[in-house]
Design a protein around this motif. Structure first.
Motif, PDB file in Angstrom:
ATOM      1  N   GLY A  27     -16.259   8.026   2.272  1.00  0.00           N
ATOM      2  CA  GLY A  27     -17.332   7.161   2.745  1.00  0.00           C
ATOM      3  C   GLY A  27     -16.912   6.397   3.985  1.00  0.00           C
ATOM      4  N   VAL A  28     -17.733   5.425   4.345  1.00  0.00           N
ATOM      5  CA  VAL A  28     -17.444   4.566   5.493  1.00  0.00           C
ATOM      6  C   VAL A  28     -16.723   3.333   4.958  1.00  0.00           C
ATOM      7  CG1 VAL A  28     -18.452   3.267   7.401  1.00  0.00           C
ATOM      8  CG2 VAL A  28     -19.524   5.409   6.642  1.00  0.00           C
ATOM      9  N   TYR A  29     -15.630   2.970   5.595  1.00  0.00           N
ATOM     10  CA  TYR A  29     -14.803   1.864   5.123  1.00  0.00           C
ATOM     11  C   TYR A  29     -14.969   0.626   5.997  1.00  0.00           C
ATOM     12  CZ  TYR A  29     -12.307   4.213   1.401  1.00  0.00           C
ATOM     13  OH  TYR A  29     -11.997   4.822   0.221  1.00  0.00           O
ATOM     14  N   THR A  30     -14.606  -0.520   5.418  1.00  0.00           N
ATOM     15  CA  THR A  30     -14.674  -1.776   6.167  1.00  0.00           C
ATOM     16  C   THR A  30     -13.767  -1.728   7.392  1.00  0.00           C
ATOM     17  OG1 THR A  30     -13.019  -2.641   4.656  1.00  0.00           O
ATOM     18  CG2 THR A  30     -15.328  -3.250   4.216  1.00  0.00           C
ATOM     19  N   THR A  31     -12.681  -0.978   7.290  1.00  0.00           N
ATOM     20  CA  THR A  31     -11.866  -0.638   8.455  1.00  0.00           C
ATOM     21  C   THR A  31     -10.977   0.532   8.053  1.00  0.00           C
ATOM     22  OG1 THR A  31     -10.587  -1.520  10.313  1.00  0.00           O
ATOM     23  CG2 THR A  31      -9.821  -2.128   8.112  1.00  0.00           C
ATOM     24  N   ASP A  32     -10.118   0.997   8.941  1.00  0.00           N
ATOM     25  CA  ASP A  32      -9.261   2.137   8.634  1.00  0.00           C
ATOM     26  C   ASP A  32      -8.241   1.768   7.545  1.00  0.00           C
ATOM     27  OD1 ASP A  32      -7.456   4.223   8.592  1.00  0.00           O
ATOM     28  OD2 ASP A  32      -7.551   4.543  10.764  1.00  0.00           O
ATOM     29  N   PRO A  33      -8.299   2.408   6.375  1.00  0.00           N
ATOM     30  CA  PRO A  33      -7.383   2.082   5.269  1.00  0.00           C
ATOM     31  C   PRO A  33      -5.915   2.336   5.622  1.00  0.00           C
ATOM     32  CG  PRO A  33      -9.135   3.576   4.539  1.00  0.00           C
ATOM     33  CD  PRO A  33      -9.232   3.487   6.025  1.00  0.00           C
ATOM     34  N   ARG A  34      -5.658   3.119   6.660  1.00  0.00           N
ATOM     35  CA  ARG A  34      -4.266   3.326   7.067  1.00  0.00           C
ATOM     36  C   ARG A  34      -3.691   2.077   7.726  1.00  0.00           C
ATOM     37  NH1 ARG A  34      -5.619   8.867  10.040  1.00  0.00           N
ATOM     38  NH2 ARG A  34      -7.387   7.524  10.467  1.00  0.00           N
ATOM     39  N   ILE A  35      -4.575   1.189   8.175  1.00  0.00           N
ATOM     40  CA  ILE A  35      -4.113  -0.046   8.795  1.00  0.00           C
ATOM     41  C   ILE A  35      -4.224  -1.214   7.826  1.00  0.00           C
ATOM     42  CG2 ILE A  35      -4.661  -1.731  10.603  1.00  0.00           C
ATOM     43  CD1 ILE A  35      -4.870   0.429  12.512  1.00  0.00           C
ATOM     44  N   VAL A  36      -5.314  -1.254   7.094  1.00  0.00           N
ATOM     45  CA  VAL A  36      -5.482  -2.337   6.114  1.00  0.00           C
ATOM     46  C   VAL A  36      -5.649  -1.692   4.741  1.00  0.00           C
ATOM     47  CG1 VAL A  36      -6.847  -4.343   5.439  1.00  0.00           C
ATOM     48  CG2 VAL A  36      -6.668  -3.721   7.859  1.00  0.00           C
ATOM     49  N   SER A  37      -4.629  -1.862   3.873  1.00  0.00           N
ATOM     50  CA  SER A  37      -4.690  -1.159   2.588  1.00  0.00           C
ATOM     51  C   SER A  37      -5.805  -1.712   1.702  1.00  0.00           C
ATOM     52  CB  SER A  37      -3.337  -1.224   1.880  1.00  0.00           C
ATOM     53  OG  SER A  37      -2.959  -2.565   1.727  1.00  0.00           O
ATOM     54  N   GLU A  38      -6.240  -2.944   1.967  1.00  0.00           N
ATOM     55  CA  GLU A  38      -7.330  -3.524   1.156  1.00  0.00           C
ATOM     56  C   GLU A  38      -8.709  -3.100   1.651  1.00  0.00           C
ATOM     57  OE1 GLU A  38      -5.144  -5.630   2.761  1.00  0.00           O
ATOM     58  OE2 GLU A  38      -3.754  -5.976   1.101  1.00  0.00           O
TER      59      GLU A  38
ATOM     60  N   VAL B  51     -22.468   9.820   3.505  1.00  0.00           N
ATOM     61  CA  VAL B  51     -21.130  10.319   3.824  1.00  0.00           C
ATOM     62  C   VAL B  51     -20.323  10.366   2.546  1.00  0.00           C
ATOM     63  CG1 VAL B  51     -19.014   9.820   5.104  1.00  0.00           C
ATOM     64  CG2 VAL B  51     -21.227   9.307   6.127  1.00  0.00           C
ATOM     65  N   LEU B  52     -19.780  11.521   2.181  1.00  0.00           N
ATOM     66  CA  LEU B  52     -19.012  11.607   0.946  1.00  0.00           C
ATOM     67  C   LEU B  52     -17.816  12.556   1.068  1.00  0.00           C
ATOM     68  CD1 LEU B  52     -21.820  13.393   0.335  1.00  0.00           C
ATOM     69  CD2 LEU B  52     -21.823  11.984  -1.680  1.00  0.00           C
ATOM     70  N   SER B  53     -16.984  12.541   0.020  1.00  0.00           N
ATOM     71  CA  SER B  53     -15.789  13.381   0.028  1.00  0.00           C
ATOM     72  C   SER B  53     -16.012  14.649  -0.783  1.00  0.00           C
ATOM     73  CB  SER B  53     -14.614  12.602  -0.566  1.00  0.00           C
ATOM     74  OG  SER B  53     -13.582  13.494  -0.933  1.00  0.00           O
ATOM     75  N   SER B  54     -15.484  15.768  -0.295  1.00  0.00           N
ATOM     76  CA  SER B  54     -15.570  17.003  -1.071  1.00  0.00           C
ATOM     77  C   SER B  54     -14.348  17.130  -1.981  1.00  0.00           C
ATOM     78  CB  SER B  54     -15.655  18.205  -0.129  1.00  0.00           C
ATOM     79  OG  SER B  54     -14.450  18.338   0.585  1.00  0.00           O
ATOM     80  N   PHE B  55     -13.439  16.164  -1.908  1.00  0.00           N
ATOM     81  CA  PHE B  55     -12.217  16.236  -2.704  1.00  0.00           C
ATOM     82  C   PHE B  55     -12.313  15.413  -3.975  1.00  0.00           C
ATOM     83  CE2 PHE B  55     -11.107  17.560   1.455  1.00  0.00           C
ATOM     84  CZ  PHE B  55     -10.041  18.441   1.327  1.00  0.00           C
ATOM     85  N   GLN B  56     -13.257  14.497  -4.023  1.00  0.00           N
ATOM     86  CA  GLN B  56     -13.416  13.673  -5.230  1.00  0.00           C
ATOM     87  C   GLN B  56     -14.884  13.305  -5.406  1.00  0.00           C
ATOM     88  OE1 GLN B  56     -11.042  10.565  -2.988  1.00  0.00           O
ATOM     89  NE2 GLN B  56     -12.133   9.240  -4.414  1.00  0.00           N
ATOM     90  N   GLU B  57     -15.260  13.082  -6.658  1.00  0.00           N
ATOM     91  CA  GLU B  57     -16.631  12.690  -6.941  1.00  0.00           C
ATOM     92  C   GLU B  57     -16.830  11.237  -6.521  1.00  0.00           C
ATOM     93  OE1 GLU B  57     -19.167  14.539  -8.202  1.00  0.00           O
ATOM     94  OE2 GLU B  57     -17.827  16.273  -8.029  1.00  0.00           O
ATOM     95  N   GLY B  58     -18.065  10.884  -6.218  1.00  0.00           N
ATOM     96  CA  GLY B  58     -18.339   9.490  -5.887  1.00  0.00           C
ATOM     97  C   GLY B  58     -19.632   9.404  -5.117  1.00  0.00           C
ATOM     98  N   PRO B  59     -20.192   8.197  -5.040  1.00  0.00           N
ATOM     99  CA  PRO B  59     -21.493   8.030  -4.396  1.00  0.00           C
ATOM    100  C   PRO B  59     -21.414   8.018  -2.865  1.00  0.00           C
ATOM    101  CG  PRO B  59     -20.684   5.921  -5.164  1.00  0.00           C
ATOM    102  CD  PRO B  59     -19.673   6.939  -5.594  1.00  0.00           C
ATOM    103  N   GLY B  60     -20.219   7.864  -2.295  1.00  0.00           N
ATOM    104  CA  GLY B  60     -20.098   7.819  -0.838  1.00  0.00           C
ATOM    105  C   GLY B  60     -20.750   6.581  -0.250  1.00  0.00           C
ATOM    106  N   THR B  61     -21.122   6.677   1.010  1.00  0.00           N
ATOM    107  CA  THR B  61     -21.794   5.575   1.709  1.00  0.00           C
ATOM    108  C   THR B  61     -23.147   6.062   2.202  1.00  0.00           C
ATOM    109  OG1 THR B  61     -19.686   4.664   2.473  1.00  0.00           O
ATOM    110  CG2 THR B  61     -21.673   3.954   3.656  1.00  0.00           C
ATOM    111  N   LEU B  62     -24.174   5.290   1.877  1.00  0.00           N
ATOM    112  CA  LEU B  62     -25.525   5.639   2.321  1.00  0.00           C
ATOM    113  C   LEU B  62     -25.850   4.875   3.600  1.00  0.00           C
ATOM    114  CD1 LEU B  62     -28.198   7.140   1.533  1.00  0.00           C
ATOM    115  CD2 LEU B  62     -28.909   4.983   0.480  1.00  0.00           C
ATOM    116  N   ILE B  63     -26.368   5.567   4.590  1.00  0.00           N
ATOM    117  CA  ILE B  63     -26.807   4.901   5.828  1.00  0.00           C
ATOM    118  C   ILE B  63     -28.287   4.540   5.650  1.00  0.00           C
ATOM    119  CG2 ILE B  63     -27.315   5.268   8.293  1.00  0.00           C
ATOM    120  CD1 ILE B  63     -24.295   6.905   6.962  1.00  0.00           C
TER     121      ILE B  63
END
Ligand code: ASP
Ligand code: MG
Length: 410
Positions: A177-188, A228-240
């Protein structure tokens, strides 16, 4: 029963196992009664491989021929996915962009979709087939194969969803999905359940690479329900989403950043009409996009003029500016290609004062000097030294409480 357009990115179809996994999922959905149009990218790394192959033959390959070559990446994947579906007893048909008449202009390597003839797709859907379409490619008026620019399969998916009036366009990749920021920079960093179209547009143009910018513009124009969703794991993703009550919206939805920035300054140019137009005109003629622009208040009838460009175009911009400086009798040209842009984005800031000062305070507390500032209704961007990127993004993420679920720091 609904009509879904699903797009699977390069890593989602990166090897036979992944293609089989996508086929399992698609066949299951078809069985449960959904109509499906599936758009695929080339297998991961394939487009880069083809570009390098071309360059090994001709360092400056003719754009038309490069597009003929690049379009083969997606053609491979549609055939493989259709075979995998047929093996599962799920009727499927693969089509290149040419075959389903994805009409584009003739700008090779960055073509725009003008029109899609969805008749053939509808016929197949009626017969119960899954329609598998090659992303990233189309055909111009004269029958030439074109491609839509890197990441262009997103745009194929959205454009097909718009043309077919799909119930949802689902973009599958390796992020969920879409994240609050890049998780590689901010783990939270957290996945957002929803984000408004306007915010997504800002995030995409500010360097978040979840969706190709053009696909977001396209989605907005036709109000395509996009997820936007992942094909590697189930989940609702992010709705625009397209309608959002601003009062209920979080103040800030995300922190975007862009590392590919450089800035240039021309000092001591005459303070009179036409100067800015002249400077940027010369830059524009070289097909260089300018982002932020700042002009100082004039002193002694001269002024300083600063702007940012993509880092890859720094050298070229510098040379042009030195020529411009001679004609204008400017004092000097300086530049810095070790800068980054950090932005806070949120529709909630429309109805709230004081976001800018909170942002600047947070950066000051970390000793980060702000070099340039620009704002729009729903974003504030700053340019800082690249060494402060991580520190700055982390500070802003926590200042605006983005790590908390349902955050709304105010
Ligand atoms: N295969 C193309 C690329 O790598 C298009 C896409 O994946 O969306 O950019
Ligand atoms: Mg992609």
């Amino acid at each position: 029963m609904s009509l879904l357009v699903q797009k699977y990115g390069g890593t989602s179809v990166g090897n036979p196992e992944r293609i089989n996994a996508v086929a399992d999922k698609v066949a299951r959905l078809r069985k449960s009664g959904h109509d499906l149009v599936v758009v695929v990218s080339a297998m991961s790394g394939e487009t880069d491989r083809l570009i390098n192959l071309a360059k090994s033959i001709n360092a400056d390959p003719p754009p038309r021929e490069l597009d003929v070559l690049l379009a083969t990446g997606e053609q491979t994947t549609i055939a493989l996915l259709s075979m995998a579906l047929e093996k599962r007893g799920c009727p499927a048909r693969s089509y290149t962009g040419y075959q389903v008449h994805i009409r584009t202009d003739s700008a090779f390597g960055k073509a725009r979709i003008m029109q899609i003839d969805e008749k053939r797709i509808h016929e197949d859907l009626k017969k119960g087939r899954v329609v598998v379409v090659a992303g990233f490619q189309g055909v111009d008026e004269d029958g030439n194969i074109t491609t839509l620019g890197r990441g262009g399969s997103d745009t194929t998916g959205v454009a097909l969803a718009a043309a077919l009036k799909a119930d949802e366009c689902q973009i599958y990749s390796d992020v969920d999905g879409v994240y609050t920021t890049d998780p590689r920079i901010v783990s939270e960093a957290r996945r957002l359940d929803r984000i408004t179209f306007e915010e997504m547009l800002e995030m995409a143009s500010l360097g978040s690479k979840v969706l190709q910018l053009r696909s977001v513009e396209f989605a907005g124009k036709y109000r395509v329900p996009l997820r936007v969703l992942s094909s590697f794991q189930e989940g609702p993703g992010t709705l625009i989403t397209y309608e959002e009550n601003e009062m209920e919206a979080p103040l800030i939805s995300g922190i975007a950043f862009n590392r590919d920035e450089a800035k240039l300054t021309i000092r001591g140019v005459p303070d009179k009409p036409g100067i800015a137009a002249h400077i940027l005109g010369e830059i524009g003629k070289a097909n260089i996009n300018v982002d932020m622009i700042v002009q100082n208040v004039a002193a002694d009838e001269t002024t300083d003029f600063t702007f940012t460009v993509h880092r890859g175009e720094y050298q070229k911009s510098f040379e042009i500016l030195e020529r411009v400086a001679q004609t204008l009798k400017a004092r000097e040209v300086t530049g810095d290609d070790k800068i980054v842009k950090i932005s806070v984005v949120g529709v909630g800031m429309r109805s709230h004062a004081g976001i800018a000062s909170e942002m600047f305070k947070a950066l000051a507390k970390e000793g980060i000097n702000i070099q340039m500032i620009s704002t729009s209704e729903i974003k504030i961007s700053v340019v800082v030294d690249e060494k402060y990127l991580e520190l700055g993004v982390r500070a802003l993420h926590s200042t605006f409480g983005l790590e908390k679920p349902g955050h709304s720091a105010a």
